[in-house]
Scaffold this motif. Structure first.
Motif, mmCIF file in Angstrom:
data_model
loop_
_atom_site.group_PDB
_atom_site.id
_atom_site.type_symbol
_atom_site.label_atom_id
_atom_site.label_comp_id
_atom_site.label_asym_id
_atom_site.label_seq_id
_atom_site.Cartn_x
_atom_site.Cartn_y
_atom_site.Cartn_z
ATOM 1 N N SER A 48 -10.687 3.883 -3.485
ATOM 2 C CA SER A 48 -9.262 3.629 -3.651
ATOM 3 C C SER A 48 -8.947 3.172 -5.066
ATOM 4 C CB SER A 48 -8.810 2.561 -2.649
ATOM 5 O OG SER A 48 -7.423 2.374 -2.715
ATOM 6 N N LYS A 49 -7.691 3.390 -5.443
ATOM 7 C CA LYS A 49 -7.135 2.973 -6.726
ATOM 8 C C LYS A 49 -7.686 3.765 -7.907
ATOM 9 C CE LYS A 49 -5.186 -0.370 -4.361
ATOM 10 N NZ LYS A 49 -3.778 -0.274 -3.932
ATOM 11 N N CYS A 109 -8.134 11.227 1.335
ATOM 12 C CA CYS A 109 -7.599 12.220 0.407
ATOM 13 C C CYS A 109 -7.534 13.620 1.016
ATOM 14 C CB CYS A 109 -8.402 12.242 -0.893
ATOM 15 S SG CYS A 109 -10.154 12.613 -0.715
ATOM 16 N N THR A 113 -1.400 8.189 1.027
ATOM 17 C CA THR A 113 -2.130 9.078 0.119
ATOM 18 C C THR A 113 -2.364 10.462 0.699
ATOM 19 O OG1 THR A 113 -4.241 8.241 0.979
ATOM 20 C CG2 THR A 113 -3.316 7.136 -0.961
ATOM 21 N N GLN A 147 -9.768 5.366 0.299
ATOM 22 C CA GLN A 147 -8.486 5.943 0.675
ATOM 23 C C GLN A 147 -8.706 7.388 1.100
ATOM 24 O OE1 GLN A 147 -6.376 5.612 -3.154
ATOM 25 N NE2 GLN A 147 -6.275 7.843 -3.231
ATOM 26 N N SER A 171 0.859 -1.181 0.000
ATOM 27 C CA SER A 171 0.000 0.000 0.000
ATOM 28 C C SER A 171 0.893 1.228 0.000
ATOM 29 C CB SER A 171 -0.934 0.007 1.215
ATOM 30 O OG SER A 171 -0.199 -0.026 2.421
ATOM 31 N N ASP A 212 -3.831 3.941 0.830
ATOM 32 C CA ASP A 212 -4.795 3.592 -0.220
ATOM 33 C C ASP A 212 -5.512 2.272 0.031
ATOM 34 O OD1 ASP A 212 -2.754 1.833 -0.691
ATOM 35 O OD2 ASP A 212 -2.426 2.391 -2.777
ATOM 36 N N ASP A 213 -5.317 1.661 1.196
ATOM 37 C CA ASP A 213 -6.070 0.455 1.543
ATOM 38 C C ASP A 213 -7.074 0.725 2.663
ATOM 39 O OD1 ASP A 213 -4.267 0.839 3.541
ATOM 40 O OD2 ASP A 213 -3.419 -1.186 3.516
#
Length: 780
Positions: free
Chosen positions: A266-267, A248, A110, A246, A107, A214-215
């Motif tokens: 996420s992603k 931000c 972020t 995630q 991971s 991000d997990d």
């Protein structure tokens, strides 16, 4: 059309190399700014473009992922792609704290956010006392200077700093340490920065750092480096969504212990949906003074343990340096004696003892002294031993023992807290745990003083031996004896020479304290230490055996073992405190914001309405979308906060089309203004100040997925309704990133600022905002 206010240019910089992903942030109180200079390097500049610090990690692929200054500007949090957040201090170019967040490849970080909460007594819960104040009781004129007397004696005693009366810790040598902290404690400036005395007026302030990955994990720490824990957040099942999220964005308000976390799927680099999640840090609301005292003492204890760890490494390194070169010399002659076959099992120690007592030197020993060791070898031997022992003496006297004294004082304060609260559930640790560490500290103090005595004795004996050895070399190298050599031999202290040859040359007694300890022996020693007996008693028995020459395989006298054992016991306490606070963290009702196209820019801020016993938290989220680059959405989320716990949420929205221009960026400033970087067609960029709290913006109730109808404004309406400021810049400069900072008077007067990074990711301009409007907003 209202004439725009022309902003004043404060500074302009040309950054080289280009900034990675526009990662750049300005210090809130000092004219410094930090950025990702290229893919792998962090740089900090002054406002005149002078580079203050340049830092990179050892890994070939380590990049800067996020940057954030602490509220007081003292630390810069730098998130690297190796999953570690490193805190850079103002007084050092090295990372003073390192916090592993996630594993590389699994991971990535972020978002990094920092907020400051007020944790003092709250007016709503404060009772009005009918008793007389101290000023009413004391005679008038008792304080002629006009200063107010201290009225809260228990509070003053709580935060009394005994450590300030102790001598300052000394810097460590630049070489000899190991690991991430090898250079952290090597300068006086960095030591004073790290070990600043706790100021009682800061006891009501809790700095909270939030790091997201991000997990879906959220890492929470307070007071720079005290880790509360990591939380895995997922949307409640009632929402009907099973989306990996995630972090931000993050927002907080000083008077609220509830923080707002902004998540996105996420992603996905692009998304049309974000989620606002309240995170209630109820431990800040419920235990202000206990939290301040506990956190300040434990963070100082953590730094002292790191310091002692480095001192221990330096001590072992210095002692090993005193043995390395002499051991080579002695092994060489021992091998020669063994290969000759003329001396049986005799060693060089026995041969030198024979020479001191009889005055006769064996031929092979003579050849070794004159041809191999000689004057040059003797000088190297003498320098290695004397300088190493003197450095070891200084480390113990100036670094090791003073740090242990400070640790002992902090542990006594923690013991008092544990006995006062009695229950482990409140503090996370018990008095028995603290007593155990105090026992280890006592052992280290005993061993430290023992090392001092041995070093002094070895230094004295070696100096006598070294004088004799040089005399022996000169005598054997001379074809005939001289009167000078004869007179010198008469002054030799043969007892000390023989004592050194017997006791220190083959194996120094310092080996009982400064040797490296094997892992299996460490585990065995810990099992014995946990057997119920006092560690100090076990150590005393072992030292008595060592002094009497009896064999003993115990490792209780080894500094490496004791320091590692102390670290483990301290870690258990830190984990217990964190777990106790972690139980007080909860996530509130999520708010979903869903728009009809992907979100391009977002910012969030919090304010509080305290006109009742239950304060109301207001969260404002400003957004723009890719398809509508002239439209600004402002979502207002209201929720009640009772005893630090957030309640139900009501969301409303206001939407505006800003003429025929393009919204380049937007940021909140001082909870009172939303600054929009707006580029009308054919004109230079403007900064529009929108009073986002005003009900005149026409807020309407909002539910996820609602179609939001904008208020359409012409260019003239935009510039006449809102405060508009012209950004004076050449046509070739196109702003791509914006950051706003409030006015500051912490270190000199700095006006409110807007910082613009050009689309070339190299041109950086800082403008002053009008003090009349935004300076007052900062004070309020």
């Amino acid at each position: 059309m209202t004439e725009p206010i022309k902003l004043t240019l404060l500074s302009e910089s040309r950054l080289d190399p280009r900034l990675r992903n526009g990662l750049l942030t300005y210090n809130p109180h000092i004219e410094l700014f930090a950025g990702a200079a290229g893919p792998k390097t962090l740089q900090i500049w002054r406002s005149n473009s002078q580079i203050v610090t340049k830092s990179s990690q050892r890994g070939e692929r380590d990049n800067v992922e996020a940057l954030c200054w602490k509220a007081d500007g003292q630390f810069l949090a730098v998130a690297w792609s190796d999953g570690v957040v490193r805190l850079m201090g103002l007084e050092t170019n090295k990372a003073v704290h390192q916090m592993p967040i996630c594993e590389t490849g699994k991971s990535r970080i972020t978002c990094v956010g920092w907020g400051r909460n007020n944790a003092g007594r709250r007016p709503a819960s404060a009772s009005i006392s009918s008793s007389l104040s101290l000023e009413d009781v004391l005679p008038k004129g008792l304080f002629p200077s006009g200063k107010n007397p201290v009225v809260d004696l228990p509070r003053e005693l709580t935060f009394l700093e005994v450590e300030t009366a102790l001598p300052k810790l000394s810097p460590l040598p630049a070489s000899g340490g190991s690991g991430d902290d090898s250079f952290v404690f090597t300068t006086r400036a960095s030591l004073e920065f790290l070990f600043q005395p706790f100021a009682p007026h800061d006891s009501d302030k809790v700095d909270v750092m939030i790091v997201g990955t991000d997990d879906g994990r959220v890492h929470v720490s307070i007071y720079d480096s005290f880790i509360i824990g990591t939380f895995n957040y997922a949307l409640p099942q009632s929402s009907g969504r099973n989306t990996l999220l995630q972090l931000c964005h993050h927002a907080s308000h000083p008077d609220l212990s509830t923080h707002i976390l902004v998540f996105k799927p996420s992603k996905d680099n692009k998304t049309s949906t974000v989620y606002l999640i309240p995170m209630d840090l109820t431990f800040i609301h419920s235990s202000p003074e206990n939290l301040s005292l506990l956190a300040s003492k434990t963070t100082t204890l953590q730094k002292l343990l790191r310091y002692v760890k480095q001192v221990q490494m330096h001590m072992i390194h210095e002692w090993q340096s005193t043995r390395e070169l002499p051991t080579k010399f002695l092994n060489s002659i021992n091998e020669t004696l063994r290969e000759s076959g003329n001396y049986g099992e005799m060693t060089i120690g026995q041969a030198l003892y024979h020479s001191v007592v009889t005055g006769h030197t064996f031929p092979d020993v003579r050849e070794w002294l004159v041809d191999q060791l000689a004057e040059r070898g003797h000088k190297r031997w003498d320098k290695a031993v004397v300088s190493g022992l003197q450095a070891l003496r200084s480390l113990v006297h100036e670094n090791f023992l003073p740090a242990l004294e400070r640790i002992g004082i902090i542990l006594s304060r923690l013991l008092g807290i544990a006995r006062f609260h009695e229950s482990k559930a409140e503090t996370g640790f018990t008095g028995a745990q603290i007593t155990r560490i105090m026992d280890i500290v006592s052992c280290l103090m005993l061993v430290g003083n023992k090392i001092l005595l041995l070093v002094m004795e070895e230094l004295e004996l070696f100096q006598s031996f070294s004088i004799w050895l040089r005399h022996e070399i000169d005598k054997l190298a001379s074809s005939s004896g001289t009167d000078e050599l004869t007179e010198k031999e008469a002054t030799m202290e043969h007892g000390k020479i023989l004592a050194y040859i017997q006791q220190y040359m083959p194996a120094s007694p310092l080996r009982h304290h400064l040797s490296n300890v094997a892992a299996e022996n460490t585990e065995k020693g810990r099992q014995q230490a946990e057997g119920g007996s006092s560690l100090l008693e076990l150590l005393s028995k072992q030292i008595k055996k060592q002094d009497s020459g009896q064999p003993d395989e115990s490792i209780f006298s080894q500094v490496e073992f004791l320091c590692g054992y102390m670290d483990d016991k301290a870690d258990a306490i830190f984990e217990g405190i964190a777990e106790a606070e972690k139980r007080s963290v909860r996530f509130g009702q999520p708010t979903t914001i869903k728009l009809d196209s992907n979100i391009s820019m977002i910012d969030v801020t919090m304010s509080v309405i305290s006109n009742s016993d239950t304060p109301q938290a207001m969260t404002y989220t400003a957004l723009t979308t890719e398809k509508k680059d002239r439209t600004v959405y402002i979502f207002r989320t209201a929720m009640s906060v009772h005893n630090g716990i957030s309640g139900s949420v009501i969301t409303s929205v206001s939407c505006m089309d800003l003429g025929d221009g393009t919204v380049l960026n937007l940021k909140f400033l001082c909870n009172n203004s939303l600054l929009v970087l707006w580029a009308p067609k054919g004109q230079s960029p403007r900064i529009i100040s929108i009073p986002h709290k005003s009900d005149e913006l026409g807020y309407q109730p909002y539910s996820p997925g609602d179609v939001v109808t904008p208020h359409v404004l012409s260019n003239d309406q935009v510039t006449s309704v809102f405060t508009n400021m012209e950004v004076p810049c050449e046509p070739s400069f196109t702003p791509a990133f914006m950051e706003v900072k409030a006015a500051s008077s912490e270190r000199g007067s700095i006006p409110p600022r807007v910082c613009l990074l050009g689309s070339d990711l190299q041109t950086y301009k800082v403008f002053a905002l009008p003090e009349s409007e935004f300076g007052e907003a900062a004070k309020n």
